[in-house]
Structure formats: structure tokens, C-alpha cells
Design a protein around this motif. Structure first.
Motif: not given
Length: 914
Positions: A378-399
Motif C-alpha cells: 500500500r503506497t502513499s505519496l506526498v509531493i511537495t511544491i513551493g509557491p514561487s513563480p520563479r520555479h513554476r517549471g519544477e512545480t509543474s514537473s512535480t505535479i
């Protein structure tokens, strides 16, 4: 090693890790691949076995990887550099949805299993993400909790925080072990821990740094992955585990980058092996009347041991080289991290697309996590993101990584095995106890027989002696009497002879002989009488002897009867033991039925939650609820229903379990059962057709009682939501007020800190504010003060409900003043609500602003409020509303109000605004 590397949490510590005994030390034993069975549980979670103890594999339970997203608040650097830019994400936690902005006018929407805002507590994150996995591990399943995201977004904070200074900041690792220790028994269960790191494709042991190149082995039969050289240390208490974690964190590699001052340069993997014994049901001993234990049942089953493995994975953060500024050895570390994360992403893509080939051997990370994605855990994954618009690319990849992971299906399998060694030890102890008990009873029986025999012999000898003495006394008596009689006869004869003369001797002799004959006959008669008397005495003695023999026979019969009574008592003991075993089986059957009912309730609650959410979204949903190890699937095939069919399934909840049974579970001792019962009532209360039935069955009274009887804030939140649903009906509103509902809601709001609980309470109060008949009572019992008190939360959802309640109250108050029912200033002004209303009249959130604008317009319709509104700054907001409001109806209402009020007109002329 590069100079900028450092050890987390200080240097290496060497003190003992066990707080209870010296036997728990760092020198743990090596791990071995565990041989576990594939036994399926029934709906109550108990394992099964066939005759003779043979086990066989059975199909597992389908379970999707569950994904939660957590937003990190802005750090000090982002607060200064990005102050003029909006966050790149917008969270909608009540819809479990987030929006990723492309630009100022367009955004993409994504849905997850849970959406956690920057205000979410560590406890909330654990309960949503990890607690279901921990409960599954305790039930015999494998479980994985993993954090994924860009470096610096809070993965290590979420998983590995120790909480030494602030216990509320404890991470998932510490909280998970607290729950595990609370559920196991130290006498029969065991917990073993391994802590590893994957650093540049090398697996290292954090608990023993000398093991710096561990190999991965795979069981060819079961496919289980193991690390034979890793330290596997048994822990007995929470302080020992925390000390192990601190030791492992001290050995973990970290470095200073532009994105994170303490960036993890390795993937940390915590493995917790749990062995838990299933409660023994058969073969319980029973006690007889004399207090001794009888023989145990010959059909005793061997105890069952469940083996679960919990893996907590703190992945190193993905990063772009140009942003992190990595160089030298740190650059090589970043490349290795990105390569392993890329391999993990490829495996998840292949699993999500049902590809025939999954490249699990491209990286050691994917080999270690083989069971977590597409396996049996049974697997549970939590993805963590930041609010900064400078890192939108990394946030999109994480999502997008999280979205693909949600498509991965695992096949959960329970792992159980029979503990034959424990059974053998237990049987040996019972055999020794039974032998000793048998010997004791045999000796007691022999002693009793010997005692009875000796007493019987003593009584016989005494009787024989007594009868012999009596017989001797009688014989002597009769002999003495006979001698006395003979002497008397001789004396009489001598007297008779003296009376006769010597001359007449012959004649006298002849005459005496003639006359003596009758006397001789008389003497013979007397002797015969004495003989007869002697014979009678002898007969009496013989009768007494016969009576003594009969008494001896009676004693012997009594001894035989005692033996038969003992045999009957043994048979009665066996019968009582059998009756007790039947009672135990009946009790187990009843417990299984109760567990089945609870399982059905949990399933219905889950289905109802899913149905309500999808009905609100207007989408068709999958009605098959996956409850993991808590509840077996009620339906084996997934089916899709239209919106009308989903409404019908909610309406049939009464028929599936029965309203009275659901309401009775509101008072259950198990908090999980109680909260799921409240959820079912809340979902049913959302349908107008069910509200009357719930109120008639006493559901409203039970919900109000929960606000005082329960201390669980989750129950408070769901119960307040159910009351809010019922408060949409005017008749129910009066019942809520009559039962003191506003006071209970006010008390709940005062004690609550969770924004979602406050939102539910504010929604219920807001619904009550829309009833014209309840205005006076609502204010008297503290409803307005409670509504204003909830603005301390500052959460936009809570403020929106407060604004709606104020608008409803102002509208009813305005209608009452127009009808002449009310006179005087507005209660909102008297209770001090005007400053907050003016402050939020131009709030950025449209739901708040729209309700506040409407409240201002209703308050301004009555001249008695005009002076206070002018002094409080409300006039300026009314002017703005009349000119700039986006809604035509509110804008026109503001204009009419300003033009119809003489006081406002005078002030506008003075300010030259007309």
C-alpha cells in the motif's frame, strides 16, 4: 569528499539507544529475507488456514497509489524578491484541487487525493498521508510512504522531523512509530529497524557506516527484495527509535546550495519490520468447580503471526544545475540524484500506461521501490511544491509526476504464517501443567481411598472388639448364674436329707426317690428355660454380628458410590468445558457479525464521501471504494454510474444499513467507527429528502450532543457540517435553536483551531442567520459574537462563511425594520461588526466582497444607521459599490440607498461627492 559537505543534526553520537535494557544496542543482527504466506484476510482482517496448517497464495486486493500535494509557505527570500508576483499555484482544498497558473489569465487544474495548504499541521499531514498505510502494516501488509519534490520544498521536514523542541512539528517517521508501539504487545510482538541512504548509486547503512556498499538480492520464488548486509536493530520503545533516527541523520550527506542551505544529497530509506501475533481464539482453558484448569481443546490452532514492512522514503530533491549553482563533487551528486529520479519517473510512466516492460533495473532506487509501485504494498505519496513563480517549471514537473503516480495500481497481499515454535512451547507448558495436575489429583484420590479404608478397618475392629467383650460378659454372667443355681439345689438337697431320719434311710430313700421325681422334673424344666435364654442371647449376638457385617458392607458400598460420584463429576466437568467452548464460538461469531457491520458502515461512509464530492463537481465517479486492510471490497468490479444513479445510491443508504443502526454507531467506543458514522449522516443530510427522516429518528439531537461529548476535532468538523446541511431547512432551523444549537456551535467555534472546522460552524450559523424568526434569539445566545469571533482564523473559506452570515442577518434585519417589527440601530453595529465589515468590503476574494457589499447596502437602507456608518467609513465603501461593483443588482441597490437617505445626501454634498 567535498568541503561543503556536512552531517545533519550534528556529529556522530555513540550513547546507548535503549532506555529499558542494555540488550538493545547498535550491534544489531543481519536481516534475512522473510518467508511470508499469501494468505487473504476476510472482511474482519483475520487470517485463514486450511486443515493441517497448509497455506496457499490467494489473489490480493487492488489498491491505487494515493497522492497528496503539500504547499510550502514562502520563505524569507521569496517574501522579498517575489513580493510583487502572485503565487504560481492556487489551492482549493475543499475540492481537493489545485490550479497551476500559466499566465495572468489562464491556468491548468489538477485533482489529487488530498490537497494540503501551507497552514496544514504535521499531525494533519500524517493522518491524511501515512496513518492508513501504518494501519495496513499492522494488519500484515507492506506499506510505503514517500516524499517527492524540488529541493527545499519540505520533504525532510514532512518525513524526518524529530520534534525535539516542538512536539507538534514531529514528522511522519516519528508519528508512525508512535502508532506502531501503541498497537503492539512487547511480550509477543517485535519491531526491527533499518536505515539506509542511496548515495551516487551506492547503498550505505546509516546505522553502521562501515557497511558502505550493500548489495540488493531478490528472492526467485516470491520476488521480495532484501539487503542481507544491512543492520536490522530491534527496538522496544520510542526513545530508542528516536535515538536511532538521530544517529542515522548524523551520517546522512548534505550540502549547501543556492536553493537550500542544507540540501539532502542522498535518498534516505527507513525500513520498519513489524511482527504481530494474531489474538488466539481456540483452545482456551476453562476452570472447573474446584478452581483447577481443565484440559485444553485438542483442536487448538497454531498462533498466526502477521509480518508487515513499512518503508519511508525521503527522496533527494530534484534541481536544475543553473539554479542550484552546484559544481565540482556537488555537481556529480546532483547528476546522480536527477538520474535516479528520472529512472523512477520512467517506471511510473510505464506502469501508468500499462506498458509490457517496466525498466525497474535502470536504477538501484527503482529496484528498492519495486514493491511500492506496481507491487503488493500500500503506497502513499506526498509531493511537495513551493509557491514561487520563479520555479513554476519544477512545480509543474512535480505535479505531473504525482498525476502519473495516481494511475498506478498495486495488488495488496497480506503476509501471515503460523508460529509453530510458539505453539510447541505453549503446548509443552500445558502438557507439563496437565501432568502435574493429574499426578496431584491421583495422589489426592489415593490418599482419600486409603483414609476411608483405614477408617473402615478401624470401625470394624472396634465393632468386633465391642461385640466380643459383650459376648464374654454375657457368658460369664450365665455361668455364674448356673453355678449359683446348682449350689442352691445342693443346699436344698442337704436340708431335705437332714429332715429325714437315719432309720428311714432306705424307705426314705425309696420314698424320697418317689417324692423326688417331681422335683427333678421341676429342676429339668428350670434348666431348659435357662438354656432357652442362653440360646436367645446367642441369637441376639449373632444378629448383632450380622448387623456389624451389614454396616461394613454399607461402608464398602459408600466407598464405591464415592468413586461413581467422582466419575460423574469428571463427566460433568467435560460437559461444562464443552458448553464453555460453544459459548466462546458463539461470542466469536457475534464479534465477527459486529465487525462486518462496522466494515459495511466504513464502506458506506467512503462511498457516500465519494458520491457527494462527485455530485458537487458534476462528474461521474467510480463507486467502488478501496478501503485497504480495514474493509474488504464490497464490490469486486468497478462500475461507473451517471449523476442520477449516484443520487439514487445515496438515497439507498437507509436500506443498506438502516438509519437507527447508523445513529447508534454515533455512540460507539471506536473513534474511527464514530467519525465514519457522522460522515454518513452528514452526506445523507445533504439530500433534502433525507433530512426529515434524520430529524425524526433523533439524528439532530445526536449530532448536537457530539459537540459536547466528543473531544475529537474531526468529529466536531463533520458534525458541524451535518448540522449546517440540516440548517438549510426552516423547520430544522427552529429545532436547532430550540435545542440550544447556537450555544453549542458558539462553544465549538471558540475551542476550534482547524480552519475546516470553523468553516463548517460558520456555515451552520450563516444558515440560521437567514431566518427572520430567529433574529432576537440568535443574537441573545451569542450567535453574532461567535460569528465575529471566527474571523481570527483569517482563512478565506471561513471569512466567506462569516460574510454570508452577516449578509443574511442584515437582510432579515432590514426586512424586519421595513415591516415595523424592529426599531433602533442595527444589532450588527451594536455588536461591533461595522469595522470588520468596512475593512473587508473591498476584499480580494469575490465571495467575501460580494456578501459584505450586500450587507452594507441592507444596513444603509435605514436612516437610524446612517450616522454610525458615516463615522465608521462605510459611506466611502457605499460610493465605491455604487460605481465599481461588478454585480448590477448590488450596484443599483447601493445607488438607491444613497439617493434615498437624507443623512447620506447631506454628507455627500459636504464632501462634494454627489
Amino acid at each position: 569528499m567535498a568541503n561543503n559537505h556536512n552531517y545533519k543534526n550534528g556529529g556522530l553520537k555513540t550513547k546507548s539507544i535503549s532506555s529499558s535494557s542494555s540488550s538493545s544496542s547498535y550491534s544489531g543482527y543481519k536481516s534475512k529475507p522473510s518467508v511470508t504466506s499469501g494468505l487473504r484476510r476476510n472482511s474482519t482482517g483475520s487470517g485463514g488456514n486450511s486443515a493441517g496448517g497448509h497455506q496457499k497464495d490467494t489473489p490480493g486486493v487492488s489498491g491505487r497509489v494515493r497522492v497528496a500535494v503539500r504547499l510550502r509557505p514562502r520563505n524569507s527570500e521569496e517574501l522579498s524578491t517575489d513580493a510583487d508576483f502572485a503565487d504560481c499555484v492556487e489551492l482549493q482544498p475543499e475540492l481537493k484541487r489545485l490550479k497551476l497558473r500559466r499566465n495572468n489569465w489562464d491556468s491548468d487544474t489538477f485533482e489529487f487525493d488530498e490537497v494540503l495548504t501551507e497552514f496544514a499541521s504535521q499531525k494533519r499531514v500524517y493522518e491524511v498521508v501515512a496513518k492508513p498505510v501504518v494501519e495496513s502494516v499492522l494488519d500484515g501488509y507492506n506499506g510505503t510512504v514517500m516524499a517527492y519534490g524540488q529541493t527545499g520544498t519540505g520533504k525532510t521536514y514532512t518525513l524526518g522531523r524529530l520534534g525535539d523542541e516542538d512536539t507538534s512539528a514531529r514528522g511522519i517517521m516519528v508519528r508512525a512509530m508512535e502508532d506502531i508501539f501503541a498497537e503492539i504487545s512487547p511480550e509477543t510482538d517485535s519491531i526491527s529497524v533499518s536505515y539506509l541512504q542511496l548515495y551516487i548509486e551506492t547503498i550505505q547503512d546509516l546505522l553502521d557506516p562501515t557497511n558502505d556498499n550493500l548489495s540488493i538480492t531478490e528472492d526467485p520464488k516470491s520476488g521480495d527484495i532484501s539487503l542481507p548486509g544491512a543492520s536490522l536493530i530491534e527496538v522496544r520503545d520510542q526513545p530508542s527509535f528516536v535515538e536511532l533516527l538521530r544517529l542515522g541523520e548524523a551520517h546522512r550527506f548534505a550540502a549547501n546550495t543556492k536553493l537550500n542551505t542544507e540540501s539532502s544529497r542522498s535518498h534516505a530509506i527507513l525500513m520498519v519490520h513489524v511482527k504481530k501475533s494474531v489474538k488466539e481464539r481456540d483452545g482456551a482453558a476453562i476452570s472447573g468447580e474446584n478452581g483447577s484448569k481443565s484440559h485444553t481443546s485438542r483442536t487448538m490452532k497454531p498462533p498466526v503471526v502477521r509480518k508487515g514492512k513499512l518503508i519511508v522514503v525521503d527522496l533527494a530533491g530534484s534541481e536544475r544545475i543553473d539554479k542550484s549553482g552546484s559544481e565540482g563533487h556537488t555537481l556529480e551528486e546532483a547528476k546522480s540524484i536527477n538520474l535516479s529520479l528520472s529512472a523512477l519517473g520512467k517506471c511510473i510512466n510505464a506502469l501508468a500506461e500499462n506498458s509490457s516492460h517496466v525498466p525497474v533495473r535502470d536504477s538501484k532506487l527503482t529496484r528498492l521501490l519495486r514493491d511500492s509501485f506496481g507491487g503488493t504494498a500500500r503506497t502513499s505519496l506526498v509531493i511537495t511544491i513551493g509557491p514561487s513563480p520563479r520555479h513554476r517549471g519544477e512545480t509543474s514537473s512535480t505535479i505531473m509526476f504525482g498525476q502519473r503516480a495516481m494511475k498506478v495500481e498495486n495488488m495488496l497481499k497480506i503476509k501471515e504464517e503460523f508460529d509453530y515454535k510458539s505453539l510447541a512451547r505453549k503446548l509443552d507448558v500445558q502438557v507439563e501443567s496437565l501432568i502435574a495436575e493429574h499426578e496431584r489429583q491421583q495422589k489426592a484420590y489415593q490418599d482419600e481411598v486409603e483414609k476411608i479404608g483405614s477408617e473402615a478397618k478401624k470401625q470394624i475392629s472396634e465393632a468386633e472388639k465391642r461385640y466380643a467383650d459383650m459376648l464374654e460378659k454375657e457368658r460369664l454372667k450365665y455361668q455364674r448364674d448356673c453355678m449359683e443355681s446348682i449350689k442352691k439345689l445342693e443346699a436344698q438337697l442337704a436340708v431335705n436329707q437332714e429332715k429325714q431320719g437315719d432309720g428311714r434311710v432306705k424307705v426314705g430313700f425309696k420314698d424320697e426317690s418317689l417324692h423326688k421325681k417331681p422335683n427333678g422334673e421341676a429342676q429339668g424344666v428350670a434348666g431348659s428355660a435357662e438354656l432357652i435364654e442362653v440360646k436367645k442371647l446367642l441369637q441376639n449376638e449373632m444378629l448383632l454380628r450380622k448387623a456389624a457385617d451389614e454396616e461394613i458392607g454399607s461402608l464398602r458400598n459408600q466407598v464405591a458410590q464415592w468413586k461413581r460420584s467422582e466419575a460423574v463429576g469428571s463427566a460433568e466437568n467435560l460437559k461444562l468445558r464443552k458448553m464453555l467452548e460453544d459459548e466462546i464460538r458463539q461470542r466469536e461469531k457475534l464479534e465477527e457479525e459486529i465487525s462486518m457491520l462496522q466494515s459495511q458502515l466504513l464502506q458506506i461512509s467512503f462511498d457516500a464521501d465519494e458520491t457527494r464530492k462527485q455530485l458537487e463537481n458534476g462528474h461521474s465517479i467510480d463507486m467502488t471504494g478501496e478501503m485497504g486492510s480495514l474493509v474488504s471490497p464490497v464490490r469486486q468490479q468497478q462500475m461507473k454510474y451517471s449523476g442520477e444513479q449516484e443520487k439514487g445510491s445515496v438515497a439507498k443508504l437507509f436500506e443498506q444499513v438502516g438509519l437507527q443502526k447508523i445513529l447508534s454507531l454515533l455512540e460507539a467506543e471506536d473513534p474511527d467507527v464514530r467519525i465514519h458514522a457522522v460522515k454518513v449522516i452528514a452526506n445523507l443530510a445533504a439530500e433534502a429528502t433525507n433530512q426529515e427522516k434524520i430529524v425524526e429518528a433523533g439524528g439532530l439531537t445526536s449530532l448536537l450532543a457530539l459537540l459536547t461529548s466528543s473531544e475529537d476535532e474531526n468529529i466536531h468538523r463533520v458534525a458541524a457540517g451535518a448540522i449546517a446541511n440540516l440548517a438549510m431547512n426552516e423547520t430544522n432551523q427552529e429545532l436547532i435553536m430550540a435545542q440550544g444549537g447556537i450555544s453549542l456551535l458558539a462553544m465549538t467555534a471558540e475551542n476550534a483551531d482547524d480552519p475546516q472546522t470553523l468553516r463548517m460552524v460558520a456555515g451552520a450559523v450563516a444558515n440560521l442567520c437567514g431566518n427572520d424568526k430567529l433574529q432576537v434569539m440568535l443574537r441573545t445566545e451569542g450567535g453574532i459574537k461567535a460569528l465575529l469571533g471566527m474571523v481570527r482564523c483569517r482563512h478565506p473559506d471561513v471569512l466567506a462563511q462569516v460574510a454570508r452570515g452577516i449578509a443574511n442577518f442584515a437582510k432579515c434585519e432590514s426586512r424586519a425594520s421595513t415591516q415595523g417589527i424592529k426599531s433602533g440601530k442595527s444589532h450588527l453595529i451594536e455588536d461591533g461588526a461595522l469595522p470588520w465589515i468596512v475593512k473587508n468590503a473591498n476584499n480580494e476574494a469575490s465571495p467575501i466582497r460580494r456578501h459584505i457589499e450586500l450587507a452594507l447596502c441592507h444596513m444603509a437602507q435605514h436612516e437610524v444607521n446612517a450616522k454610525d456608518m458615516i463615522s465608521g467609513g462605510a459611506l466611502w465603501e457605499l460610493v465605491r459599490i455604487s460605481r465599481d461593483c461588478s454585480r448590477d443588482d448590488i450596484r443599483m441597490l447601493a445607488r438607491r440607498t444613497l439617493s434615498s437617505s437624507p443623512t447620506f445626501q447631506v454628507e455627500l454634498k459636504r464632501l462634494r461627492l454627489n
